[in-house]
Write an enzyme that holds these catalytic residues in place. Structure first.
Site, PDB file in Angstrom:
ATOM      1  N   ARG A  94       0.854  -1.184   0.000  1.00 15.34           N
ATOM      2  CA  ARG A  94       0.000   0.000   0.000  1.00 15.34           C
ATOM      3  C   ARG A  94       0.894   1.239   0.000  1.00 15.34           C
ATOM      4  O   ARG A  94       1.914   1.270   0.698  1.00 15.34           O
ATOM      5  CB  ARG A  94      -0.922   0.029   1.233  1.00 15.34           C
ATOM      6  CG  ARG A  94      -2.121  -0.919   1.161  1.00 15.34           C
ATOM      7  CD  ARG A  94      -3.126  -0.506   0.096  1.00 15.34           C
ATOM      8  NE  ARG A  94      -4.249  -1.414  -0.009  1.00 15.34           N
ATOM      9  CZ  ARG A  94      -4.328  -2.443  -0.848  1.00 15.34           C
ATOM     10  NH1 ARG A  94      -3.330  -2.710  -1.669  1.00 15.34           N
ATOM     11  NH2 ARG A  94      -5.406  -3.208  -0.889  1.00 15.34           N
TER      12      ARG A  94
ATOM     13  N   GLU B  76      -2.634   7.679  -4.688  1.00 14.36           N
ATOM     14  CA  GLU B  76      -2.991   7.080  -5.978  1.00 14.36           C
ATOM     15  C   GLU B  76      -4.472   7.215  -6.321  1.00 14.36           C
ATOM     16  O   GLU B  76      -4.864   7.075  -7.479  1.00 14.36           O
ATOM     17  CB  GLU B  76      -2.598   5.594  -6.010  1.00 14.36           C
ATOM     18  CG  GLU B  76      -3.451   4.700  -5.108  1.00 14.36           C
ATOM     19  CD  GLU B  76      -3.055   3.227  -5.180  1.00 14.36           C
ATOM     20  OE1 GLU B  76      -1.856   2.926  -5.108  1.00 14.36           O
ATOM     21  OE2 GLU B  76      -3.967   2.384  -5.289  1.00 14.36           O
TER      22      GLU B  76
ATOM     23  N   HIS C 281      -0.926   0.035  -9.736  1.00 12.96           N
ATOM     24  CA  HIS C 281      -1.689  -0.918  -8.920  1.00 12.96           C
ATOM     25  C   HIS C 281      -2.205  -2.094  -9.771  1.00 12.96           C
ATOM     26  O   HIS C 281      -3.407  -2.363  -9.817  1.00 12.96           O
ATOM     27  CB  HIS C 281      -2.848  -0.218  -8.205  1.00 12.96           C
ATOM     28  CG  HIS C 281      -3.190  -0.885  -6.893  1.00 12.96           C
ATOM     29  ND1 HIS C 281      -3.415  -0.200  -5.736  1.00 12.96           N
ATOM     30  CD2 HIS C 281      -3.320  -2.195  -6.573  1.00 12.96           C
ATOM     31  CE1 HIS C 281      -3.690  -1.053  -4.758  1.00 12.96           C
ATOM     32  NE2 HIS C 281      -3.638  -2.273  -5.245  1.00 12.96           N
TER      33      HIS C 281
HETATM   34  P1  NAI Z   1      -1.381 -11.125   5.029  1.00 12.31           P
HETATM   35  O1  NAI Z   1      -2.398 -10.668   6.031  1.00 12.31           O
HETATM   36  O2  NAI Z   1      -1.361 -12.573   4.644  1.00 12.31           O
HETATM   37  O3  NAI Z   1       0.093 -10.776   5.591  1.00 12.31           O
HETATM   38  C1  NAI Z   1       0.445  -9.548   6.125  1.00 12.31           C
HETATM   39  C2  NAI Z   1       1.625  -9.802   7.067  1.00 12.31           C
HETATM   40  O4  NAI Z   1       2.124  -8.548   7.502  1.00 12.31           O
HETATM   41  C3  NAI Z   1       1.238 -10.597   8.324  1.00 12.31           C
HETATM   42  O5  NAI Z   1       2.091 -11.718   8.479  1.00 12.31           O
HETATM   43  C4  NAI Z   1       1.436  -9.588   9.459  1.00 12.31           C
HETATM   44  O6  NAI Z   1       1.882 -10.190  10.673  1.00 12.31           O
HETATM   45  C5  NAI Z   1       2.525  -8.698   8.854  1.00 12.31           C
HETATM   46  N1  NAI Z   1       2.671  -7.393   9.491  1.00 12.31           N
HETATM   47  C6  NAI Z   1       1.732  -6.645  10.133  1.00 12.31           C
HETATM   48  N2  NAI Z   1       2.314  -5.517  10.624  1.00 12.31           N
HETATM   49  C7  NAI Z   1       3.632  -5.566  10.282  1.00 12.31           C
HETATM   50  C8  NAI Z   1       4.746  -4.706  10.509  1.00 12.31           C
HETATM   51  N3  NAI Z   1       4.641  -3.558  11.217  1.00 12.31           N
HETATM   52  N4  NAI Z   1       5.947  -5.083  10.019  1.00 12.31           N
HETATM   53  C9  NAI Z   1       6.093  -6.231   9.329  1.00 12.31           C
HETATM   54  N5  NAI Z   1       5.075  -7.098   9.098  1.00 12.31           N
HETATM   55  C10 NAI Z   1       3.864  -6.750   9.573  1.00 12.31           C
HETATM   56  O7  NAI Z   1      -1.529 -10.191   3.774  1.00 12.31           O
HETATM   57  P2  NAI Z   1      -1.132 -10.512   2.255  1.00 12.31           P
HETATM   58  O8  NAI Z   1      -2.240 -11.215   1.574  1.00 12.31           O
HETATM   59  O9  NAI Z   1       0.220 -11.102   2.230  1.00 12.31           O
HETATM   60  O10 NAI Z   1      -1.114  -9.033   1.640  1.00 12.31           O
HETATM   61  C11 NAI Z   1      -0.157  -8.074   2.057  1.00 12.31           C
HETATM   62  C12 NAI Z   1      -0.576  -6.711   1.560  1.00 12.31           C
HETATM   63  O11 NAI Z   1      -0.461  -6.683   0.129  1.00 12.31           O
HETATM   64  C13 NAI Z   1      -2.057  -6.359   1.808  1.00 12.31           C
HETATM   65  O12 NAI Z   1      -2.198  -5.762   3.063  1.00 12.31           O
HETATM   66  C14 NAI Z   1      -2.396  -5.411   0.698  1.00 12.31           C
HETATM   67  O13 NAI Z   1      -2.268  -4.099   1.181  1.00 12.31           O
HETATM   68  C15 NAI Z   1      -1.324  -5.676  -0.357  1.00 12.31           C
HETATM   69  N6  NAI Z   1      -1.899  -6.126  -1.633  1.00 12.31           N
HETATM   70  C16 NAI Z   1      -1.564  -5.433  -2.768  1.00 12.31           C
HETATM   71  C17 NAI Z   1      -2.059  -5.822  -3.991  1.00 12.31           C
HETATM   72  C18 NAI Z   1      -1.699  -5.113  -5.269  1.00 12.31           C
HETATM   73  O14 NAI Z   1      -2.334  -5.337  -6.312  1.00 12.31           O
HETATM   74  N7  NAI Z   1      -0.689  -4.250  -5.280  1.00 12.31           N
HETATM   75  C19 NAI Z   1      -2.985  -6.957  -4.103  1.00 12.31           C
HETATM   76  C20 NAI Z   1      -3.214  -7.655  -2.850  1.00 12.31           C
HETATM   77  C21 NAI Z   1      -2.699  -7.219  -1.660  1.00 12.31           C
END
Ligand code: NAI
Length: 337
Positions: free
Chosen positions: A234, A263, A295
């Site tokens: 993000r 964005e 994105h």
């Molecule tokens: P997820 O929920 O599986 O993993 C997120 C991880 O971040 C968790 O393991 C959590 O413990 C960790 N986390 C939380 N706070 C943290 C911090 N301060 N420092 C380090 N790690 C921390 O989420 P997923 O599915 O892996 O997605 C990650 C992000 O990717 C989403 O939040 C979303 O914003 C973004 N995303 C972007 C897309 C795009 O098209 N550019 C598409 C899908 C998701």
């Protein structure tokens, strides 16, 4: 049941019509972004389907509540743009697609990293103009480099696997994991340790109040000179002005981003006939070592089929049972904060 699908693009129509028809859900596509001004379009519908740059502030939610909307079905994993407290107060449920294709995002992350490292975008333009000069195109081997993965959830872990395949040393920062060796072959460290050891940083954590501007002047000072930063998570994770400072001073070696903190007014639209109003974004585009995509990391056929399918099952489940396994509650926010 009828769903108003906001921020609809041509490519949404086929995927969502197929999935919704098979669940017997009616759908109408609206090109408009959801906002307090456009929320009235949802009159006569039971639910709205929203995307990442729709405005789901209290003002919009109040209009939706007055129209009798019962459900906000997000067709995204991230839900940082929803005022969950306002939705809860108006008894509107919020559901999301927690996982569709972590591979889509992880693979795009690597495409950005490889693109900016090997200057593929510059080479493409040069070759088309008959310029086969290699000056300025030198990159480095990924093999043997140290990559810090910030956030080792579904997408972060697929990224870790790919990077290990390249022969990188991978360091993970994630408050949910204990420091030490990780079963994947990576090492879990504190955020500060990851910052100071990494040649490349790749961001995969959600945007929460705790992670807003995770990359800022203070944290950039702890990174290695020449660090490459990749962000497909993000935009708000990065303080863009601080990063512009780091690029100007040449402390940052390159930046590759699929997301940008402002964005909302730019991405997903053809603005090629308009003057760029966002001076910060315009400055970013002047650097030869900055690669931006709008994105699109999620955008694969597999991901679109999964997003439309899960959104349809979320809506069906909610209207049949009053609950949904993919609902986003206030508790989830605090867990993730
Ligand atoms: P997820 O929920 O599986 O993993 C997120 C991880 O971040 C968790 O393991 C959590 O413990 C960790 N986390 C939380 N706070 C943290 C911090 N301060 N420092 C380090 N790690 C921390 O989420 P997923 O599915 O892996 O997605 C990650 C992000 O990717 C989403 O939040 C979303 O914003 C973004 N995303 C972007 C897309 C795009 O098209 N550019 C598409 C899908 C998701």
């Amino acid at each position: 049941m009828k769903v108003a699908h906001f921020s609809a693009k041509k490519y949404d129509h086929g995927f969502f019509t197929n999935a919704f028809t098979s669940h017997d859900i009616g759908i109408e596509f609206f090109e408009a972004r959801l906002s307090p001004k456009t929320a009235g379009l949802a009159s006569g519908f039971d639910a709205v389907c929203a995307f990442v740059n729709d405005d789901l502030s209290k003002e919009t939610i109040d209009v939706l509540a007055d129209l009798g909307i019962k459900l906000i079905a997000l067709r995204s994993a991230g839900f940082n743009h929803v005022n969950l407290a306002a939705a809860a107060k108006k008894n509107i449920a919020v559901v999301r697609v927690p996982e569709y294709s972590p591979h889509a995002v992880a693979e795009h992350t690597i495409a950005l990293l490889m693109g900016v490292n090997r200057k593929i975008y510059r080479a493409y333009n040069r070759v088309r103009e008959g310029n086969f000069e290699l000056d300025g195109l030198i990159g480095f081997d990924l093999n043997g480099k140290t990559v810090g993965v910030v956030g080792a959830g579904k997408i972060g872990m697929v990224t870790v696997g790919i990077l290990l395949g390249f022969g990188c040393e991978v360091l993970i920062s994630d408050p949910a994991l204990e420091p030490g060796p990780h079963k994947s072959g990576a090492k879990v460290m504190t955020f500060d340790e990851v910052l100071s050891h990494s040649d490349i940083l790749s961001l995969h954590c959600p945007l929460t109040p705790a992670t807003h501007h995770l990359i800022c002047e203070e944290t950039l000072c702890k990174t290695k000179k020449g660090v490459i930063i990749v962000n497909t998570s993000r935009g708000g994770l990065i303080d863009t002005n601080a990063v512009i400072g780091g690029l100007k001073s040449e402390h940052i070696g390159a930046l590759a981003i699929d997301v940008y903190e402002e964005e909302g007014d730019l991405f997903f639209s053809d603005l090629s006939n308009f003057v760029m109003k966002d001076d910060v974004f315009a400055r970013l585009l002047t650097f030869p070592n900055v690669l931006v995509t709008g994105h699109q990391a999620f955008f694969t056929r597999e991901a679109m089929i999964a997003i439309a399918g899960t959104t349809a099952s979320n809506i069906t489940q909610f209207f049949k049972t009053g609950a949904c396994e993919n609902s986003v509650g206030l508790n989830l926010v605090s867990e993730k904060a």
